[in-house]
Enzyme design. Structure first.
Site, mmCIF file in Angstrom:
data_model
loop_
_atom_site.group_PDB
_atom_site.id
_atom_site.type_symbol
_atom_site.label_atom_id
_atom_site.label_comp_id
_atom_site.label_asym_id
_atom_site.label_seq_id
_atom_site.Cartn_x
_atom_site.Cartn_y
_atom_site.Cartn_z
ATOM 1 N N HIS A 1 -13.143 -3.026 4.237
ATOM 2 C CA HIS A 1 -11.787 -3.082 4.799
ATOM 3 C C HIS A 1 -11.792 -3.105 6.336
ATOM 4 O O HIS A 1 -12.724 -2.612 6.959
ATOM 5 C CB HIS A 1 -10.983 -1.864 4.330
ATOM 6 C CG HIS A 1 -10.611 -1.923 2.883
ATOM 7 N ND1 HIS A 1 -11.142 -1.082 1.945
ATOM 8 C CD2 HIS A 1 -9.761 -2.736 2.219
ATOM 9 C CE1 HIS A 1 -10.635 -1.371 0.757
ATOM 10 N NE2 HIS A 1 -9.789 -2.369 0.889
ATOM 11 N N ILE B 1 -6.262 -9.929 1.423
ATOM 12 C CA ILE B 1 -6.322 -10.211 2.866
ATOM 13 C C ILE B 1 -5.172 -9.493 3.565
ATOM 14 O O ILE B 1 -4.001 -9.717 3.236
ATOM 15 C CB ILE B 1 -6.231 -11.739 3.112
ATOM 16 C CG1 ILE B 1 -7.442 -12.436 2.479
ATOM 17 C CG2 ILE B 1 -6.142 -12.043 4.615
ATOM 18 C CD1 ILE B 1 -7.397 -13.944 2.496
ATOM 19 N N ASP B 2 -5.500 -8.643 4.491
ATOM 20 C CA ASP B 2 -4.499 -7.959 5.295
ATOM 21 C C ASP B 2 -4.840 -8.049 6.783
ATOM 22 O O ASP B 2 -4.025 -8.470 7.605
ATOM 23 C CB ASP B 2 -4.388 -6.491 4.854
ATOM 24 C CG ASP B 2 -3.272 -5.758 5.576
ATOM 25 O OD1 ASP B 2 -2.429 -6.419 6.199
ATOM 26 O OD2 ASP B 2 -3.238 -4.515 5.518
ATOM 27 N N SER C 1 0.858 -1.197 0.000
ATOM 28 C CA SER C 1 0.000 0.000 0.000
ATOM 29 C C SER C 1 0.891 1.243 0.000
ATOM 30 O O SER C 1 2.101 1.155 0.267
ATOM 31 C CB SER C 1 -0.887 0.010 1.236
ATOM 32 O OG SER C 1 -0.089 0.229 2.393
ATOM 33 N N ALA D 1 -11.395 -8.758 2.343
ATOM 34 C CA ALA D 1 -11.859 -10.143 2.428
ATOM 35 C C ALA D 1 -11.333 -10.896 3.645
ATOM 36 O O ALA D 1 -11.364 -12.126 3.681
ATOM 37 C CB ALA D 1 -11.491 -10.885 1.144
ATOM 38 N N ASP E 1 -6.903 3.082 -8.038
ATOM 39 C CA ASP E 1 -8.206 3.100 -7.374
ATOM 40 C C ASP E 1 -8.875 4.457 -7.595
ATOM 41 O O ASP E 1 -8.665 5.399 -6.831
ATOM 42 C CB ASP E 1 -8.024 2.817 -5.880
ATOM 43 C CG ASP E 1 -9.348 2.764 -5.144
ATOM 44 O OD1 ASP E 1 -10.396 3.035 -5.776
ATOM 45 O OD2 ASP E 1 -9.344 2.458 -3.936
ATOM 46 N N ASP F 1 -1.098 -1.741 -4.027
ATOM 47 C CA ASP F 1 -2.474 -1.815 -3.518
ATOM 48 C C ASP F 1 -3.028 -0.391 -3.385
ATOM 49 O O ASP F 1 -2.381 0.466 -2.773
ATOM 50 C CB ASP F 1 -2.418 -2.506 -2.141
ATOM 51 C CG ASP F 1 -3.779 -2.895 -1.610
ATOM 52 O OD1 ASP F 1 -4.704 -3.091 -2.422
ATOM 53 O OD2 ASP F 1 -3.907 -3.029 -0.375
#
Ligand code: G3H
Ligand code: 13P
Ligand code: ZN
Length: 311
Positions: A180, A257-258, A50, A215, A104, A82
């Site tokens: 998120h 997935i974070d 990110s 997710a 994004d 990301d």
């Protein structure tokens, strides 16, 4: 093998009815945990960075760590930006060795999202880098929105063909009810994903890879360990893993997935200090954290994403 972009990974995942895990990386232990898990599971993997991670660890450190993981494991790894929020950030990552970027523009009006995304795609494709775009907005319970507002935030299937055609993106992140962070649904609230919207989108975009953000399942065993060891995670639940498995068997080829890894890391370190207050060698508590993150990633790959033995 060199770092790969996501093209081949997604083609195989789409045809095979599974998804590739995209896990966020911030430091050496996290990079090692994820890639060791993928190696043990014989699975391709996406390591994503990110803007915040890039600021925290510095671009060059993360790229070099990922290159080291690649040399150590020899599995297909894509290095992905990301939530890129500008052309300049995407360009810096493309120029600096990333093989995939997300632009994004989901908060922008449709035409502006198209223009920004297309600009990134043109540059990225000239450098053999794949691009993820986003349509629709993810929300969380902390956003305090009502149902009709929530409906308006889901991806509108009427827009997806035009968006993909005009931008040339390689994959599309959509909003169907995930969000998120660690506070997705209140306990007692029934988690729901709009599989009808996913189905309609995949009908309009045949053979096209779809991405799910937000997710994490907010694994309750780790929430419990955090709270039993002095932490204060509010009661909340995440996306049920069986729903993610179903999405992976459909057009969803990348699952982000974070938060589950953050929880596993925090739980491990809190528990370790509670049990060993005398420890002060970082290798002791970071080593335990690395082991637990690795086990979480193995579980996701094997039981949720379905990408074990897909190399
Ligand atoms: O979706 C965002 C990821 O969890 C990364 O979070 O921006 O705090 O690094 P971050
Ligand atoms: P979680 O917060 O649910 O782990 O989502 C991570 C994500 O979408 C990163 O882009
Ligand atoms: Zn995300």
């Amino acid at each position: 093998m060199p770092l790969v972009n996501t093209k081949e990974m997604f083609k195989k995942a789409y045809e095979g009815g599974y998804a590739i895990g995209a896990f966020n990386v911030n430091n050496m232990e996290i990079v090692q945990a994820i890639t060791e898990a993928a190696k043990l599971e014989n699975s391709p993997v996406i390591l994503q960075v990110s803007a915040g991670a890039r600021k925290y660890a510095k671009h060059i450190y993360l790229v070099k760590l990922v290159e080291a993981a690649l040399a150590d494991t020899d599995i297909p790894i894509a290095l992905h930006l990301d939530h890129g929020d500008s052309f300049e950030l995407c360009k810096a990552c493309i120029d600096g060795g990333f093989t995939s970027v997300m632009i994004d523009g989901s908060h922008l009006p449709f035409e502006e999202n198209i223009a920004l995304t297309k600009k990134v795609v043109d540059y990225a494709h000239a450098h053999n880098v794949t691009v993820e775009g986003e349509l629709g907005r993810l929300a969380g319970i902390e956003d305090a929105i009502n149902v009709s507002e929530e409906d308006a935030m889901f991806t509108n299937p009427d827009e997806v063909e035009e968006f993909v055609k005009r931008t040339g993106v390689d994959s599309l992140a959509i909003a169907i009810g995930t969000s998120h962070g660690a506070f997705k649904f209140k306990p007692g609230q029934k988690p729901q994903l709009r599989f009808d919207i996913l189905e309609e989108i995949s009908r309009r975009l045949p053979n096209f890879p779809i991405v799910l953000h937000g997710a994490s399942s907010v694994m309750q065993e780790y929430v419990k360990i955090v709270n039993e060891n002095g932490g204060k995670m509010p009661d909340a639940i995440g996306i049920p893993e069986e729903m993610l498995r179903k999405a992976a068997s459909m057009a969803v080829c990348k699952i982000n997935i974070d938060s589950d890894l953050r929880l596993a890391m925090t739980a491990s370190i809190r528990k370790h200090f509670n049990e060993h207050p005398e420890h002060f060698d970082p290798r002791q508590y970071l080593g335990v954290a690395r082991n637990n993150i690795r086990e979480v990633v193995r579980h996701k790959i094997r039981n949720v994403l379905g990408s074990s033995n897909k190399i």
